[in-house]
Design a protein around this motif. Structure first.
Motif, mmCIF file in Angstrom:
data_model
loop_
_atom_site.group_PDB
_atom_site.id
_atom_site.type_symbol
_atom_site.label_atom_id
_atom_site.label_comp_id
_atom_site.label_asym_id
_atom_site.label_seq_id
_atom_site.Cartn_x
_atom_site.Cartn_y
_atom_site.Cartn_z
ATOM 1 N N UNK A 39 0.811 -1.242 -0.088
ATOM 2 C CA UNK A 39 -0.083 0.204 -0.118
ATOM 3 C C UNK A 39 0.836 1.151 0.301
ATOM 4 N N UNK A 40 2.015 1.284 0.573
ATOM 5 C CA UNK A 40 2.976 2.456 0.890
ATOM 6 C C UNK A 40 3.516 2.660 -0.451
ATOM 7 N N UNK A 41 3.930 1.535 -1.222
ATOM 8 C CA UNK A 41 4.507 1.607 -2.520
ATOM 9 C C UNK A 41 3.554 2.247 -3.501
ATOM 10 N N UNK A 42 2.427 1.705 -3.455
ATOM 11 C CA UNK A 42 1.314 2.092 -4.498
ATOM 12 C C UNK A 42 1.075 3.921 -4.324
ATOM 13 N N UNK A 43 1.092 4.197 -2.809
ATOM 14 C CA UNK A 43 0.982 5.522 -2.553
ATOM 15 C C UNK A 43 2.261 6.401 -2.910
ATOM 16 N N UNK A 44 3.278 5.896 -2.865
ATOM 17 C CA UNK A 44 4.478 6.611 -3.118
ATOM 18 C C UNK A 44 4.655 6.770 -4.733
ATOM 19 N N UNK A 45 4.132 5.943 -5.543
ATOM 20 C CA UNK A 45 4.426 5.691 -6.880
ATOM 21 C C UNK A 45 3.199 6.773 -7.530
ATOM 22 N N UNK A 46 1.896 6.791 -6.933
ATOM 23 C CA UNK A 46 0.780 7.515 -7.329
ATOM 24 C C UNK A 46 0.953 9.107 -7.124
ATOM 25 N N UNK A 47 1.803 9.404 -6.067
ATOM 26 C CA UNK A 47 2.352 10.659 -5.701
ATOM 27 C C UNK A 47 3.148 11.283 -6.510
ATOM 28 N N UNK A 48 4.129 10.287 -7.001
ATOM 29 C CA UNK A 48 5.005 10.880 -8.002
ATOM 30 C C UNK A 48 4.513 10.887 -9.554
ATOM 31 N N UNK A 49 3.415 10.602 -9.673
ATOM 32 C CA UNK A 49 2.572 10.690 -10.929
ATOM 33 C C UNK A 49 2.468 9.449 -11.803
ATOM 34 N N UNK A 50 2.714 8.322 -11.205
ATOM 35 C CA UNK A 50 2.847 6.982 -11.980
ATOM 36 C C UNK A 50 1.303 6.481 -11.764
ATOM 37 N N UNK A 51 0.953 5.586 -12.816
ATOM 38 C CA UNK A 51 -0.542 5.036 -13.022
ATOM 39 C C UNK A 51 0.220 3.625 -12.451
ATOM 40 N N UNK A 52 -0.455 3.062 -11.554
ATOM 41 C CA UNK A 52 0.214 1.682 -10.936
ATOM 42 C C UNK A 52 -0.817 0.538 -11.093
ATOM 43 N N UNK A 53 -0.428 -0.582 -11.561
ATOM 44 C CA UNK A 53 -1.126 -1.872 -11.514
ATOM 45 C C UNK A 53 -0.516 -2.979 -10.698
ATOM 46 N N UNK A 54 -1.133 -3.798 -9.935
ATOM 47 C CA UNK A 54 -0.565 -4.574 -9.019
ATOM 48 C C UNK A 54 -0.926 -6.052 -9.126
ATOM 49 N N UNK A 55 0.057 -6.751 -8.849
ATOM 50 C CA UNK A 55 -0.009 -8.370 -8.898
ATOM 51 C C UNK A 55 0.696 -8.915 -7.539
ATOM 52 N N UNK A 56 0.188 -10.013 -7.000
ATOM 53 C CA UNK A 56 0.734 -10.516 -5.877
ATOM 54 C C UNK A 56 1.665 -11.504 -6.115
ATOM 55 N N UNK A 57 2.199 -11.945 -7.378
ATOM 56 C CA UNK A 57 2.887 -13.033 -7.453
ATOM 57 C C UNK A 57 3.292 -12.869 -9.207
ATOM 58 N N UNK A 58 4.370 -13.488 -9.483
ATOM 59 C CA UNK A 58 4.883 -13.663 -11.116
ATOM 60 C C UNK A 58 3.720 -14.220 -11.814
ATOM 61 N N UNK A 59 3.231 -15.409 -11.502
ATOM 62 C CA UNK A 59 1.959 -16.143 -12.235
ATOM 63 C C UNK A 59 0.803 -15.062 -12.467
ATOM 64 N N UNK A 60 0.472 -14.323 -11.318
ATOM 65 C CA UNK A 60 -0.733 -13.489 -11.403
ATOM 66 C C UNK A 60 -0.393 -12.249 -12.348
ATOM 67 N N UNK A 61 0.777 -11.713 -12.280
ATOM 68 C CA UNK A 61 1.173 -10.650 -13.251
ATOM 69 C C UNK A 61 1.228 -10.965 -14.702
ATOM 70 N N UNK A 62 1.725 -12.299 -14.982
ATOM 71 C CA UNK A 62 1.456 -12.923 -16.360
ATOM 72 C C UNK A 62 0.155 -13.100 -16.707
ATOM 73 N N UNK A 63 -0.550 -13.745 -15.952
ATOM 74 C CA UNK A 63 -2.037 -13.813 -16.258
ATOM 75 C C UNK A 63 -2.545 -12.517 -16.426
ATOM 76 N N UNK A 64 -2.677 -11.734 -15.758
ATOM 77 C CA UNK A 64 -3.607 -10.481 -15.704
ATOM 78 C C UNK A 64 -3.057 -9.353 -16.553
ATOM 79 N N UNK A 65 -1.874 -9.318 -16.845
ATOM 80 C CA UNK A 65 -1.162 -8.423 -17.959
ATOM 81 C C UNK A 65 -0.305 -8.805 -19.017
#
Length: 117
Positions: free
Chosen positions: A25-51
């Motif tokens: 949650x803190x990483x997302x907040x930091x990146x969002x404040x810096x102007x980044x759009x953030x997508x999230x995944x909890x594992x490599x397999x989830x990242x591969x499947x979702x994006x």
């Protein structure tokens, strides 16, 4: 699979229950404040499947993840800078990540400005 979401976006691969610094949650907040759009995944397999991993501008991944280690993202996202984070750093894990990076044809940024762009 969320095909279009990756364009201009940073992917954070970190378990939501992980409290090791920085928590997801803190990483997302930091990146969002810096102007980044953030997508999230909890594992490599989830990242591969979702994006489509090669559509992101940057991928931040924890080294220790459920299933495959975060360093596996390096080879799965050719041409995308991947930053591996860990609270459990060892020389062995750093060397393994660098070897995967070199095998995937990626080089480390030479300056801080290139890392944060």
């Amino acid at each position: 699979m969320d095909r279009g979401r990756g364009a201009g976006t940073t992917l954070s691969v970190k378990p939501s229950e992980c409290v090791a610094p920085p928590p997801r949650s803190e990483l997302r907040r930091l990146l969002t404040r810096a102007g980044h759009d953030v997508a999230e995944a909890g594992a490599v397999h989830e990242a591969e499947t979702d994006y489509e991993l090669d559509s992101f501008e940057l991928i931040l991944s924890d080294l220790r993840l459920p299933g495959a280690p975060g360093a596996d993202v390096i080879a799965k996202a050719p041409g995308v800078p991947v930053l591996i984070m860990t609270s459990y750093a060892t020389v062995r894990s750093a060397v393994e990540a660098m070897n995967i990076s070199q095998a995937a044809g990626q080089s480390l940024p030479k300056t801080h400005s290139r890392t944060t762009r």
